[in-house]
Design a protein around this motif. Structure first.
Motif, mmCIF file in Angstrom:
data_model
loop_
_atom_site.group_PDB
_atom_site.id
_atom_site.type_symbol
_atom_site.label_atom_id
_atom_site.label_comp_id
_atom_site.label_asym_id
_atom_site.label_seq_id
_atom_site.Cartn_x
_atom_site.Cartn_y
_atom_site.Cartn_z
ATOM 1 N N PHE A 62 0.855 -1.188 0.000
ATOM 2 C CA PHE A 62 0.000 0.000 0.000
ATOM 3 C C PHE A 62 0.891 1.239 0.000
ATOM 4 C CE2 PHE A 62 -1.893 3.497 2.450
ATOM 5 C CZ PHE A 62 -3.054 3.726 1.727
ATOM 6 N N GLU A 63 0.446 2.239 -0.744
ATOM 7 C CA GLU A 63 1.073 3.554 -0.660
ATOM 8 C C GLU A 63 -0.009 4.588 -0.896
ATOM 9 O OE1 GLU A 63 4.993 6.008 -2.208
ATOM 10 O OE2 GLU A 63 4.194 4.389 -3.453
ATOM 11 N N GLY A 64 -0.110 5.524 0.019
ATOM 12 C CA GLY A 64 -1.136 6.541 -0.107
ATOM 13 C C GLY A 64 -0.999 7.568 0.990
ATOM 14 N N THR A 65 -2.045 8.319 1.204
ATOM 15 C CA THR A 65 -2.008 9.377 2.216
ATOM 16 C C THR A 65 -2.528 8.904 3.558
ATOM 17 O OG1 THR A 65 -4.148 10.160 1.397
ATOM 18 C CG2 THR A 65 -2.171 11.242 0.549
ATOM 19 N N GLY A 66 -2.948 7.658 3.650
ATOM 20 C CA GLY A 66 -3.364 7.131 4.941
ATOM 21 C C GLY A 66 -4.582 7.829 5.494
ATOM 22 N N LEU A 67 -4.586 8.001 6.807
ATOM 23 C CA LEU A 67 -5.778 8.497 7.480
ATOM 24 C C LEU A 67 -5.940 10.004 7.375
ATOM 25 C CD1 LEU A 67 -8.205 7.788 9.234
ATOM 26 C CD2 LEU A 67 -6.708 7.826 11.226
ATOM 27 N N TYR A 68 -4.841 10.736 7.337
ATOM 28 C CA TYR A 68 -4.926 12.179 7.489
ATOM 29 C C TYR A 68 -4.682 12.977 6.230
ATOM 30 C CZ TYR A 68 -4.473 10.299 12.085
ATOM 31 O OH TYR A 68 -4.660 9.538 13.176
ATOM 32 N N GLY A 69 -4.027 12.378 5.257
ATOM 33 C CA GLY A 69 -3.724 13.112 4.044
ATOM 34 C C GLY A 69 -2.587 14.091 4.190
ATOM 35 N N ALA A 70 -1.866 14.027 5.311
ATOM 36 C CA ALA A 70 -0.804 14.998 5.540
ATOM 37 C C ALA A 70 0.505 14.597 4.896
ATOM 38 C CB ALA A 70 -0.597 15.173 7.049
ATOM 39 N N ALA A 71 0.747 13.295 4.776
ATOM 40 C CA ALA A 71 2.011 12.823 4.208
ATOM 41 C C ALA A 71 1.812 11.399 3.713
ATOM 42 C CB ALA A 71 3.129 12.891 5.247
ATOM 43 N N ARG A 72 2.818 10.899 2.996
ATOM 44 C CA ARG A 72 2.702 9.569 2.407
ATOM 45 C C ARG A 72 2.891 8.490 3.463
ATOM 46 N NH1 ARG A 72 0.238 9.659 -2.237
ATOM 47 N NH2 ARG A 72 1.331 7.808 -3.036
ATOM 48 N N VAL A 73 2.105 7.428 3.318
ATOM 49 C CA VAL A 73 2.207 6.242 4.165
ATOM 50 C C VAL A 73 2.421 5.049 3.245
ATOM 51 C CG1 VAL A 73 0.969 4.688 5.715
ATOM 52 C CG2 VAL A 73 0.777 7.154 6.026
ATOM 53 N N THR A 74 3.417 4.247 3.561
ATOM 54 C CA THR A 74 3.681 3.029 2.807
ATOM 55 C C THR A 74 3.581 1.840 3.747
ATOM 56 O OG1 THR A 74 5.203 4.197 1.338
ATOM 57 C CG2 THR A 74 5.355 1.804 1.369
ATOM 58 N N LEU A 75 2.946 0.788 3.288
ATOM 59 C CA LEU A 75 2.858 -0.433 4.076
ATOM 60 C C LEU A 75 3.692 -1.504 3.384
ATOM 61 C CD1 LEU A 75 1.404 -1.469 6.658
ATOM 62 C CD2 LEU A 75 -0.288 -2.501 5.149
ATOM 63 N N GLN A 76 4.689 -1.996 4.109
ATOM 64 C CA GLN A 76 5.571 -3.032 3.588
ATOM 65 C C GLN A 76 5.246 -4.368 4.253
ATOM 66 O OE1 GLN A 76 7.790 -2.449 1.204
ATOM 67 N NE2 GLN A 76 7.796 -0.215 1.190
ATOM 68 N N GLN A 77 5.395 -5.458 3.502
ATOM 69 C CA GLN A 77 5.174 -6.796 4.066
ATOM 70 C C GLN A 77 6.412 -7.645 3.843
ATOM 71 O OE1 GLN A 77 4.125 -10.203 2.394
ATOM 72 N NE2 GLN A 77 4.622 -10.841 4.485
ATOM 73 N N GLY A 78 6.905 -8.228 4.920
ATOM 74 C CA GLY A 78 8.086 -9.079 4.847
ATOM 75 C C GLY A 78 8.212 -9.878 6.139
ATOM 76 N N THR A 79 9.432 -10.219 6.493
ATOM 77 C CA THR A 79 9.684 -10.939 7.737
ATOM 78 C C THR A 79 10.805 -10.242 8.474
ATOM 79 O OG1 THR A 79 9.007 -13.030 6.721
ATOM 80 C CG2 THR A 79 10.240 -13.169 8.776
ATOM 81 N N LEU A 80 10.604 -9.993 9.754
ATOM 82 C CA LEU A 80 11.603 -9.316 10.562
ATOM 83 C C LEU A 80 12.725 -10.275 10.945
ATOM 84 C CD1 LEU A 80 9.227 -7.273 12.887
ATOM 85 C CD2 LEU A 80 10.373 -6.497 10.821
ATOM 86 N N ARG A 81 13.915 -9.747 11.021
ATOM 87 C CA ARG A 81 15.099 -10.539 11.345
ATOM 88 C C ARG A 81 14.897 -11.326 12.646
ATOM 89 N NH1 ARG A 81 18.143 -6.627 11.259
ATOM 90 N NH2 ARG A 81 18.165 -6.164 13.486
ATOM 91 N N GLY A 82 15.119 -12.646 12.583
ATOM 92 C CA GLY A 82 15.010 -13.491 13.763
ATOM 93 C C GLY A 82 13.619 -14.007 14.043
ATOM 94 N N SER A 83 12.637 -13.589 13.245
ATOM 95 C CA SER A 83 11.257 -14.025 13.446
ATOM 96 C C SER A 83 10.819 -14.874 12.262
ATOM 97 C CB SER A 83 10.334 -12.810 13.583
ATOM 98 O OG SER A 83 8.973 -13.200 13.628
ATOM 99 N N THR A 84 9.913 -15.790 12.525
ATOM 100 C CA THR A 84 9.333 -16.590 11.446
ATOM 101 C C THR A 84 7.931 -16.123 11.086
ATOM 102 O OG1 THR A 84 8.421 -18.208 13.013
ATOM 103 C CG2 THR A 84 10.653 -18.617 12.177
#
Length: 482
Positions: A62-84
């Protein structure tokens, strides 16, 4: 269900990336336990610097203005280091990229835009669960944790195409996420979400915690006793009426301990390792801890420990009152924590007055926390209220006998066989400490108590099973004809 149950956990903290307390431990361990149980589970976290740094290869969902429209919000999906466990991370530097803690700046003041920061977390959670953001994955259950994620439940309830159901877990009802009523318009919610028993308004403010309570399909707390207590005026923090109105949806599911993190037989933080069959390593841990903290190295002295936020809730003023008697009886105290300035100063003064018997380190150090819990003989939790408590569970696992006030989750996890309890007026903390000192002088009796605590099973598998049952019951109820 023919395909795995899909669950999204939404939280503001997750160990080891961001931690201010037990919430982070739970949000790391419970999703992993659910994953082991066959659940297709993911987590959603704010994009604090430490979280973004731990993100490996990722895809933008996702990339957009999110809830407020004040700035860009990006949603990334992956796996955090050390977690499954797969993770969604909200990359919004204007909200989350800053020095200081997740909720406060370096001077201890709340971030002025916390409403926007955690409303954005709720918005992303609700829209992931609503199917608007990630076309590859949509959860059956949204599971929001504490006030920071509470709006996810309410926003999902309002979603026009919702099929997912929501669970909201109260980790500590005293922290409610209250903000000025005048800021309600920033949330983009309809006015009916504000007023009345089913509204967010709470004593002239808006309460994110209340939003979670009114928005979720089911509410859980982190111990059965706390679930009962919070429906009373003594423990309900003003929300007992809302909670009583939802008694049939309120469940107490006891927290657990992650054996991969808390295990004296494998703990890399310790000077020596040990288990229930061989306790020699614990004695070595005690000697090293006494040396490290500048205490007199006395094997015969019972060493009591506190690893805690310093606050009135934690009852540490009671420990200050009992401390002279403990020292006179030959005991020692090591404390790790920070919080209330008056309590910090009082414990520092005690350490200066009794350097061979009292050691204090302010702040939090994960390695030192492990070493204290392994090296101490007893762990003290005199809390005025305690939703669950994890420190006493770590103590049990490490053969460090808990001394607890008989409230909340402390009742559910420590009994007279594995620890010492007190509740005024029948028994005070001073009396419980005296009993512990007396028993410590009989090594065979003390070690029997230690071993019994170490044998108790406080893993996450039982809690994970109960959550799966709850999730499935919500989906079955939604599928049944009304």
């Amino acid at each position: 269900m023919s395909r795995p149950l899909r669950v999204l956990h939404v939280a503001a903290e997750m160990f080891p990336f961001v931690k201010t307390g037990g919430l982070a431990d739970v949000t790391a361990a419970l999703p992993a336990a659910l994953q082991e149980a066959g659940v297709d589970v993911r987590v959603l976290l704010p994009g604090y610097p430490a979280v973004l740094d731990a993100m490996g290869k990722s895809r933008k969902v996702f990339e957009g203005t999110g809830l407020y429209g004040a700035a860009r919000v990006t949603l990334q999906q992956g796996t955090l280091r050390g977690s499954t466990v797969p993770a969604y991370v909200i990359d919004a530097p204007y909200l989350y990229s800053r020095e200081g803690g997740p909720y406060q700046d370096g001077t201890g003041h709340e971030w002025r835009d916390n409403l926007q920061r955690y409303a954005q977390l709720g918005w992303c959670g609700a829209h992931l669960a609503g199917g608007d953001i990630d076309e590859r994955w949509q959860p059956h259950i949204l599971h929001a944790h504490d006030w920071h994620a509470a709006l996810a439940s309410l926003m999902l309830r309002l979603h026009p195409a919702r099929t997912a159901r929501s669970v909201f877990t109260i980790h500590n009802l005293a922290y409610q996420g209250r903000f000025p009523l005048a800021d309600f318009h920033l949330l983009g919610l309809p006015s009916q979400c504000l007023h009345g028993l089913d509204g967010m308004e709470f004593h002239g403010d808006i309460s994110f915690m209340k939003a979670g309570l009114i928005g979720a399909d089911a509410i859980t707390t982190v111990s059965p006793s706390y679930a009962r207590e919070i429906t009373t005026a003594e423990f309900g923090c003003g929300l007992e009426g809302v909670l009583r109105s939802r008694t049939h949806d309120l469940h107490g599911i006891l927290n657990g301990v992650d054996p991969a993190v808390w295990n004296p037989a494998t703990d890399a933080h310790l000077a020596a390792r040990y288990d229930v069959t061989s306790l020699d390593g614990k004695a070595q841990c005690k000697t090293v801890l006494q040396q490290q903290m500048g205490l007199a190295v006395r094997r015969e002295a019972p060493l009591f420990a506190v690893v805690s936020r310093l606050s009135q809730q934690k009852g540490l003023d009671l420990l200050l009152e009992a401390l002279p008697a403990l020292i006179e009886a030959g005991g020692q105290l090591v404390l790790l924590g920070s919080g209330d300035a008056a309590l910090e100063a009082a414990f520092r003064d005690a350490a200066r007055a009794h350097p061979a018997a009292v050691a204090v380190q302010l702040g939090y150090d994960e390695t030192l926390a492990h070493r204290i819990i392994a090296g101490a003989d007893a762990i003290v939790l005199p809390s005025r209220f305690e939703p669950c408590g994890l420190t006493q569970l770590y103590g049990l696992r490490y053969g460090t006998v808990p001394i607890v006030r008989r409230v909340g989750g402390l009742i559910d996890t420590v009994d007279e066989v594995t620890g010492f309890g007190f509740l005024e007026p029948e028994r005070t903390l001073t009396e419980a400490l005296r009993l512990a000192v007396e028993e410590y002088a009989t090594p065979a009796t003390w070690q029997a108590r230690m071993r019994e605590g170490m044998r108790r099973d406080h893993g996450w598998s039982n809690a994970a099973s109960r959550y799966v049952t709850l999730y499935q019951s919500l989906l079955q109820a939604a599928a049944s004809p009304s």
